[in-house]
Design a protein around this motif. Sequence first.
Motif, PDB file in Angstrom:
ATOM      1  N   SER A  46       0.822  -1.211   0.000  1.00 11.13           N
ATOM      2  CA  SER A  46       0.000   0.000   0.000  1.00 11.13           C
ATOM      3  C   SER A  46       0.851   1.254   0.000  1.00 11.13           C
ATOM      4  N   MET A  47       1.934   1.238   0.758  1.00 11.28           N
ATOM      5  CA  MET A  47       2.825   2.400   0.807  1.00 11.28           C
ATOM      6  C   MET A  47       3.452   2.667  -0.567  1.00 11.28           C
ATOM      7  N   VAL A  48       3.857   1.601  -1.233  1.00 15.14           N
ATOM      8  CA  VAL A  48       4.462   1.750  -2.558  1.00 15.14           C
ATOM      9  C   VAL A  48       3.437   2.274  -3.560  1.00 15.14           C
ATOM     10  N   ALA A  49       2.213   1.767  -3.503  1.00 15.23           N
ATOM     11  CA  ALA A  49       1.172   2.243  -4.422  1.00 15.23           C
ATOM     12  C   ALA A  49       0.908   3.736  -4.226  1.00 15.23           C
ATOM     13  N   GLY A  50       0.850   4.169  -2.965  1.00 18.46           N
ATOM     14  CA  GLY A  50       0.632   5.595  -2.691  1.00 18.46           C
ATOM     15  C   GLY A  50       1.781   6.452  -3.176  1.00 18.46           C
ATOM     16  N   LEU A  76       7.925  16.918  -4.369  1.00 18.42           N
ATOM     17  CA  LEU A  76       7.033  15.756  -4.338  1.00 18.42           C
ATOM     18  C   LEU A  76       7.623  14.578  -5.103  1.00 18.42           C
ATOM     19  N   LEU A  77       8.169  14.885  -6.271  1.00 18.17           N
ATOM     20  CA  LEU A  77       8.736  13.830  -7.103  1.00 18.17           C
ATOM     21  C   LEU A  77       9.912  13.152  -6.414  1.00 18.17           C
ATOM     22  N   PHE A  78      10.820  13.940  -5.860  1.00 20.26           N
ATOM     23  CA  PHE A  78      11.987  13.383  -5.195  1.00 20.26           C
ATOM     24  C   PHE A  78      11.603  12.528  -3.984  1.00 20.26           C
ATOM     25  N   SER A  79      10.618  13.005  -3.223  1.00 21.90           N
ATOM     26  CA  SER A  79      10.229  12.273  -2.022  1.00 21.90           C
ATOM     27  C   SER A  79       9.652  10.906  -2.374  1.00 21.90           C
ATOM     28  N   ALA A  80       8.744  10.882  -3.347  1.00 25.00           N
ATOM     29  CA  ALA A  80       8.147   9.615  -3.758  1.00 25.00           C
ATOM     30  C   ALA A  80       9.185   8.701  -4.394  1.00 25.00           C
ATOM     31  N   PHE A  81      10.009   9.272  -5.256  1.00 24.90           N
ATOM     32  CA  PHE A  81      11.057   8.495  -5.917  1.00 24.90           C
ATOM     33  C   PHE A  81      12.016   7.890  -4.894  1.00 24.90           C
ATOM     34  N   SER A  82      12.409   8.670  -3.911  1.00 28.15           N
ATOM     35  CA  SER A  82      13.355   8.187  -2.903  1.00 28.15           C
ATOM     36  C   SER A  82      12.760   7.044  -2.094  1.00 28.15           C
ATOM     37  N   PHE A  83      11.515   7.201  -1.658  1.00 35.00           N
ATOM     38  CA  PHE A  83      10.875   6.146  -0.876  1.00 35.00           C
ATOM     39  C   PHE A  83      10.769   4.860  -1.688  1.00 35.00           C
ATOM     40  N   LEU A 118       3.614  -0.779 -11.104  1.00 36.74           N
ATOM     41  CA  LEU A 118       3.081  -1.050  -9.763  1.00 36.74           C
ATOM     42  C   LEU A 118       2.247  -2.319  -9.752  1.00 36.74           C
ATOM     43  N   LEU A 119       1.460  -2.503 -10.783  1.00 35.64           N
ATOM     44  CA  LEU A 119       0.608  -3.691 -10.872  1.00 35.64           C
ATOM     45  C   LEU A 119       1.450  -4.960 -10.969  1.00 35.64           C
ATOM     46  N   LEU A 120       2.450  -4.953 -11.832  1.00 40.51           N
ATOM     47  CA  LEU A 120       3.267  -6.145 -12.042  1.00 40.51           C
ATOM     48  C   LEU A 120       4.146  -6.468 -10.837  1.00 40.51           C
ATOM     49  N   MET A 121       4.577  -5.455 -10.122  1.00 39.81           N
ATOM     50  CA  MET A 121       5.486  -5.647  -8.997  1.00 39.81           C
ATOM     51  C   MET A 121       4.740  -5.992  -7.702  1.00 39.81           C
ATOM     52  N   ALA A 122       3.429  -5.828  -7.691  1.00 42.53           N
ATOM     53  CA  ALA A 122       2.652  -5.992  -6.457  1.00 42.53           C
ATOM     54  C   ALA A 122       2.933  -7.297  -5.711  1.00 42.53           C
TER      55      ALA A 122
END
Length: 408
Positions: A74-78, A109-116, A183-187
């Motif tokens: 869920s965290m990755v999807a968000g 925003l982009l950097f934060s999501a990308f980093s996580f 995201l779908l394939l990696m779930a």
Amino acid sequence: MTPGRGLVRYAGFAAVLSAAGLPIYIHAPKFYVDTQGVTLAQLSIALFALRLFDVVQDPLLGCLSERTREFRGSMVAGAGAIMATAMAMLFAIPPMLPPIWWFALSLALLFSAFSFLTICFYAQGVARAAQTDGNHVRLAAWRETGALIGVCIAAVLPTVLTGTGAPFLWYALAFAAATALALLLMAPEWSSRGTAPRSTGLRTVLSDAVARRLLLIALVNAAPVAVTSTLFLFFVADRLGAPGQEGWLLLLFFLSAAAAVPAWGKAAARFGARHTLMAAMTLAIVAFAFALPLGTGDLWAFAAVCIASGAAVGADLSLLPALFARRMAVIAPSAADGFGLWSFVNKATLALAAIALFPILKASGFVSGEQNGDLALWSLTLLYAGIPLGLKTLALTLLARTGKGIDV
């Protein structure tokens, strides 16, 4: 799930992450200079502040990834949704604030999501490698080959889409679709973490001498990429006098890196990752030295530099993280905290590049797209090739003085 299928999923996810990484440092600054009237001085301050924020938050994001690993899917999807939205803000949505502030908000925003996502992804790889023949080097080869293919597509796509009249709008839309698919394939991967123990925190990583040395090497070794990626478009357009030729040269660089990764992996299996990485660093030093005397019209000579330096980067991206992942498997198997630090040191170089390079160019009288004097052009050359040459030599020296115990 078969190991082979898992490796393909890793390659696909890495491709999408890479499309949100290096190409943004290449495309975004020039895009805002050309279309929004943002100055180099404004970009320098904004990028430094953003990279500083990004660097500082990475160890915290590593801790967050570790603390929330039961909900990682869920965290990755968000985070993926935030990353795609931020890309649209950056390139597709007209600024709703003064352009430099919109640029800063979008990239934050982009950097934060990308980093996580990157921290989660690399930490998950430590667990996956235990289930994969060839362990960390094999997984790294698949992952980084996928990443480099993603970089190739992302680097050249705006040029390919020029005929649409809104290339970066379509770029952002394509990125959103690719993110959703990845995201779908990696779930299924996020729930297969095995029985790795929880992290004991950053102190475990920092107290290990081998991990500290690898982090230092990563810091120095990442700096040349930070410098050249920041200045690539300016070097081609203004030093070589070849505006409009950037797209195929970028593609050549990244294709060379992607093609070289399997060869570096085979060499590492035979000679060891450490010695193979040292050979790649030597190749990079030769390439930077060859770039120093280049000037107006030397397009094909620079193409050779792109091939050689790209091949060297293929080893950097695959073997050095594999060495660190192998060490994490020994001292901190959950690895999220460790890769939070890994991301921290790699990005610190981008922050330094952002604050240092543009002011030096401005002081030399350099103006992008204008007729520049000898001092401005030589300053650009020395920054683009001279500084990376020195830093790469230092990285090679550090690796050569590191014991064989780090090898995979």
